[in-house]
Design a protein around this motif. Sequence first.
Motif, PDB file in Angstrom:
ATOM      1  N   SER A 230       0.830  -1.210   0.000  1.00  0.00           N
ATOM      2  CA  SER A 230       0.000   0.000   0.000  1.00  0.00           C
ATOM      3  C   SER A 230       0.865   1.260   0.000  1.00  0.00           C
ATOM      4  O   SER A 230       0.510   2.260  -0.617  1.00  0.00           O
ATOM      5  CB  SER A 230      -0.963   0.005   1.185  1.00  0.00           C
ATOM      6  OG  SER A 230      -0.255   0.038   2.408  1.00  0.00           O
TER       7      SER A 230
ATOM      8  N   TYR B 134       0.807   4.221  -2.934  1.00  0.00           N
ATOM      9  CA  TYR B 134       0.651   5.625  -2.552  1.00  0.00           C
ATOM     10  C   TYR B 134       1.820   6.463  -3.061  1.00  0.00           C
ATOM     11  O   TYR B 134       1.634   7.570  -3.556  1.00  0.00           O
ATOM     12  CB  TYR B 134       0.523   5.740  -1.030  1.00  0.00           C
ATOM     13  CG  TYR B 134       0.313   7.145  -0.546  1.00  0.00           C
ATOM     14  CD1 TYR B 134      -0.880   7.808  -0.786  1.00  0.00           C
ATOM     15  CD2 TYR B 134       1.309   7.806   0.144  1.00  0.00           C
ATOM     16  CE1 TYR B 134      -1.077   9.102  -0.348  1.00  0.00           C
ATOM     17  CE2 TYR B 134       1.120   9.112   0.586  1.00  0.00           C
ATOM     18  CZ  TYR B 134      -0.081   9.750   0.343  1.00  0.00           C
ATOM     19  OH  TYR B 134      -0.253  11.035   0.775  1.00  0.00           O
TER      20      TYR B 134
ATOM     21  N   SER C 141       1.397   7.136  -6.726  1.00  0.00           N
ATOM     22  CA  SER C 141       0.387   8.169  -6.924  1.00  0.00           C
ATOM     23  C   SER C 141       0.959   9.556  -6.656  1.00  0.00           C
ATOM     24  O   SER C 141       0.676  10.510  -7.385  1.00  0.00           O
ATOM     25  CB  SER C 141      -0.804   7.902  -6.000  1.00  0.00           C
ATOM     26  OG  SER C 141      -1.710   8.961  -6.035  1.00  0.00           O
TER      27      SER C 141
END
Length: 126
Positions: A29, A33, A36
Amino acid sequence: MRVELLPDQGFTLIEMIAVLVLLGILSVSAAVYYGSLLDTSKSRGASSLVSAAQSQLSLEFARRATAGLTLDTDSQPVCDWVVISSPSVVASIVCVGNLTDDVAITGTIDSKSFSGSWNSPLAGGS
């Protein structure tokens, strides 16, 4: 004679596996992130390149107008004055048009593009 039993020490195999699974989920995760965030920063950087080119075009228009120079000049050499210097980032600015017309501007950083325009005061822009 008294026999004392020592308490169990250490972690069981299931506890170790559970911790490793949780760490794996957290790292995946975090990587998503981070990716992004990189995409967002590249898009904002491309937007900043377009803003810098717009400012440079306005400055060159004002310089030429006050000096009495011709305004019918290609915009790409003016946009090339925006300095992009980074050995690890591929960035470019493309300007299409001249100072008497509206100019289309595209800024690109590592394949993330942002488009904008510069409106010439002679073309009725603001």
